[in-house]
Design a protein around this motif. Sequence first.
Motif, PDB file in Angstrom:
ATOM      1  N   VAL B  61      51.941  19.348 -15.681  1.00 59.53           N
ATOM      2  CA  VAL B  61      51.338  18.207 -15.396  1.00 59.53           C
ATOM      3  C   VAL B  61      49.926  19.222 -15.269  1.00 59.53           C
ATOM      4  O   VAL B  61      49.798  20.504 -15.553  1.00 59.53           O
ATOM      5  CB  VAL B  61      51.347  18.350 -13.773  1.00 59.53           C
ATOM      6  CG1 VAL B  61      52.607  17.539 -13.363  1.00 59.53           C
ATOM      7  CG2 VAL B  61      51.007  19.231 -12.938  1.00 59.53           C
ATOM      8  N   CYS B  62      48.690  18.961 -14.551  1.00 62.46           N
ATOM      9  CA  CYS B  62      47.258  19.175 -15.770  1.00 62.46           C
ATOM     10  C   CYS B  62      46.164  18.870 -14.114  1.00 62.46           C
ATOM     11  O   CYS B  62      46.000  18.385 -13.802  1.00 62.46           O
ATOM     12  CB  CYS B  62      46.895  18.647 -16.919  1.00 62.46           C
ATOM     13  SG  CYS B  62      45.404  18.495 -17.341  1.00 62.46           S
ATOM     14  N   VAL B  63      45.720  20.078 -13.963  1.00 63.77           N
ATOM     15  CA  VAL B  63      44.916  20.298 -13.174  1.00 63.77           C
ATOM     16  C   VAL B  63      42.940  20.199 -13.093  1.00 63.77           C
ATOM     17  O   VAL B  63      43.396  21.084 -13.497  1.00 63.77           O
ATOM     18  CB  VAL B  63      45.363  20.294 -11.534  1.00 63.77           C
ATOM     19  CG1 VAL B  63      43.784  20.515 -10.405  1.00 63.77           C
ATOM     20  CG2 VAL B  63      46.557  20.122 -10.980  1.00 63.77           C
ATOM     21  N   PRO B  64      42.574  18.990 -13.388  1.00 64.56           N
ATOM     22  CA  PRO B  64      41.221  19.130 -13.887  1.00 64.56           C
ATOM     23  C   PRO B  64      40.145  20.001 -12.669  1.00 64.56           C
ATOM     24  O   PRO B  64      40.143  18.732 -11.888  1.00 64.56           O
ATOM     25  CB  PRO B  64      40.637  18.201 -14.652  1.00 64.56           C
ATOM     26  CG  PRO B  64      41.718  17.000 -13.905  1.00 64.56           C
ATOM     27  CD  PRO B  64      42.803  17.755 -13.314  1.00 64.56           C
ATOM     28  N   THR B  65      39.758  20.764 -12.728  1.00 65.70           N
ATOM     29  CA  THR B  65      37.835  20.926 -11.898  1.00 65.70           C
ATOM     30  C   THR B  65      37.402  21.566 -12.929  1.00 65.70           C
ATOM     31  O   THR B  65      36.885  21.665 -13.599  1.00 65.70           O
ATOM     32  CB  THR B  65      38.663  21.778 -11.132  1.00 65.70           C
ATOM     33  OG1 THR B  65      39.065  23.642 -11.894  1.00 65.70           O
ATOM     34  CG2 THR B  65      39.623  21.561 -10.066  1.00 65.70           C
ATOM     35  N   PHE B  66      35.919  21.212 -11.465  1.00 61.99           N
ATOM     36  CA  PHE B  66      34.640  21.511 -12.551  1.00 61.99           C
ATOM     37  C   PHE B  66      34.219  23.001 -12.806  1.00 61.99           C
ATOM     38  O   PHE B  66      34.712  23.287 -11.584  1.00 61.99           O
ATOM     39  CB  PHE B  66      33.320  20.520 -12.161  1.00 61.99           C
ATOM     40  CG  PHE B  66      33.486  19.200 -12.230  1.00 61.99           C
ATOM     41  CD1 PHE B  66      32.995  18.736 -13.349  1.00 61.99           C
ATOM     42  CD2 PHE B  66      33.634  18.244 -11.423  1.00 61.99           C
ATOM     43  CE1 PHE B  66      33.316  17.767 -13.679  1.00 61.99           C
ATOM     44  CE2 PHE B  66      33.860  17.167 -11.307  1.00 61.99           C
ATOM     45  CZ  PHE B  66      33.847  16.771 -13.609  1.00 61.99           C
ATOM     46  N   ALA B  67      33.820  23.718 -13.924  1.00 62.53           N
ATOM     47  CA  ALA B  67      33.499  25.316 -13.402  1.00 62.53           C
ATOM     48  C   ALA B  67      31.768  25.473 -13.973  1.00 62.53           C
ATOM     49  O   ALA B  67      31.733  25.098 -15.191  1.00 62.53           O
ATOM     50  CB  ALA B  67      34.318  25.789 -13.793  1.00 62.53           C
ATOM     51  N   ASP B  68      30.868  26.137 -12.968  1.00 59.52           N
ATOM     52  CA  ASP B  68      30.601  26.788 -13.443  1.00 59.52           C
ATOM     53  C   ASP B  68      29.974  27.623 -15.081  1.00 59.52           C
ATOM     54  O   ASP B  68      30.311  28.282 -13.820  1.00 59.52           O
ATOM     55  CB  ASP B  68      28.677  26.650 -12.373  1.00 59.52           C
ATOM     56  CG  ASP B  68      28.340  25.157 -11.923  1.00 59.52           C
ATOM     57  OD1 ASP B  68      28.314  24.258 -12.323  1.00 59.52           O
ATOM     58  OD2 ASP B  68      28.520  24.899 -10.586  1.00 59.52           O
ATOM     59  N   ILE B  69      29.630  27.317 -16.323  1.00 55.01           N
ATOM     60  CA  ILE B  69      29.858  28.797 -16.180  1.00 55.01           C
ATOM     61  C   ILE B  69      28.321  29.199 -17.352  1.00 55.01           C
ATOM     62  O   ILE B  69      27.124  27.992 -17.090  1.00 55.01           O
ATOM     63  CB  ILE B  69      30.252  29.054 -17.779  1.00 55.01           C
ATOM     64  CG1 ILE B  69      30.510  27.442 -18.844  1.00 55.01           C
ATOM     65  CG2 ILE B  69      31.572  28.582 -16.783  1.00 55.01           C
ATOM     66  CD1 ILE B  69      30.983  27.556 -19.769  1.00 55.01           C
TER      67      ILE B  69
END
Lengths: 118, 118
Positions: B61-69
């Motif tokens: 499974v795959c868990v998407p989250t946002f990341a500030d880079i």
Amino acid sequence: MEQLKVSTKSNPNSVAGAMAGVLRQHGIVEVQVVGAGALNQAIKAVAIARGYVAAGGIDLVCVPTFADIEIDGERRTAIRLVIEDRLRRPIDASVVLPDEIIDVDALEALVAVDPTTN
Amino acid sequence: MEQLKVSTKSNPNSVAGAMAGVLRQHGIVEVQVVGAGALNQAIKAVAIARGYVAAGGIDLVCVPTFADIEIDGERRTAIRLVIEDRLRRPIDASVVLPDEIIDVDALEALVAVDPTTN
């Protein structure tokens, strides 16, 4: 399984709201997309929807698979995302719907656009 | 956590092979992408990698989250995908590596491109 169609023009917040609504009703939701732009909106929506259900201890995961579909007689490869709790726990009571969601069916109509416009 | 960087030019089959290699070593892999094209390649790779581990009873499974880079001093929003077995079972022995994978590190280098090229 309830299926949402997401296009490149879909608003990720609206799609996330519709996902939350369907999750509350059915515990699982499927999204089908054709093209990178549509997939981008769908995955952003999953990331947003995770926040709607996290407070209820639900850990939303996403399972991508390929799907052969036909659009106007042409064969295309779509991506299908199945979205549900990691442990398939009942979700209904734990989904916090965003304030603006009153009528889930109306929201589903918003995101259920013709896949040919993807 | 081992992180793969995927660009719009990454080959989904190669990325899937690298994912399988990292999964075999660490049981979990993280992918970071900037932009719709890169995300598209990464999600296709997850769909392909699912096949490499399914025979071992692993449900990827795959868990998407946002990341500030930050890229070149500019703030960008990346998507981070955490990929692992649904039940976090040990994966190492059950990952069937594709024939062409001999050196996982070399493959990781193939997909670990500069995020500015996304």
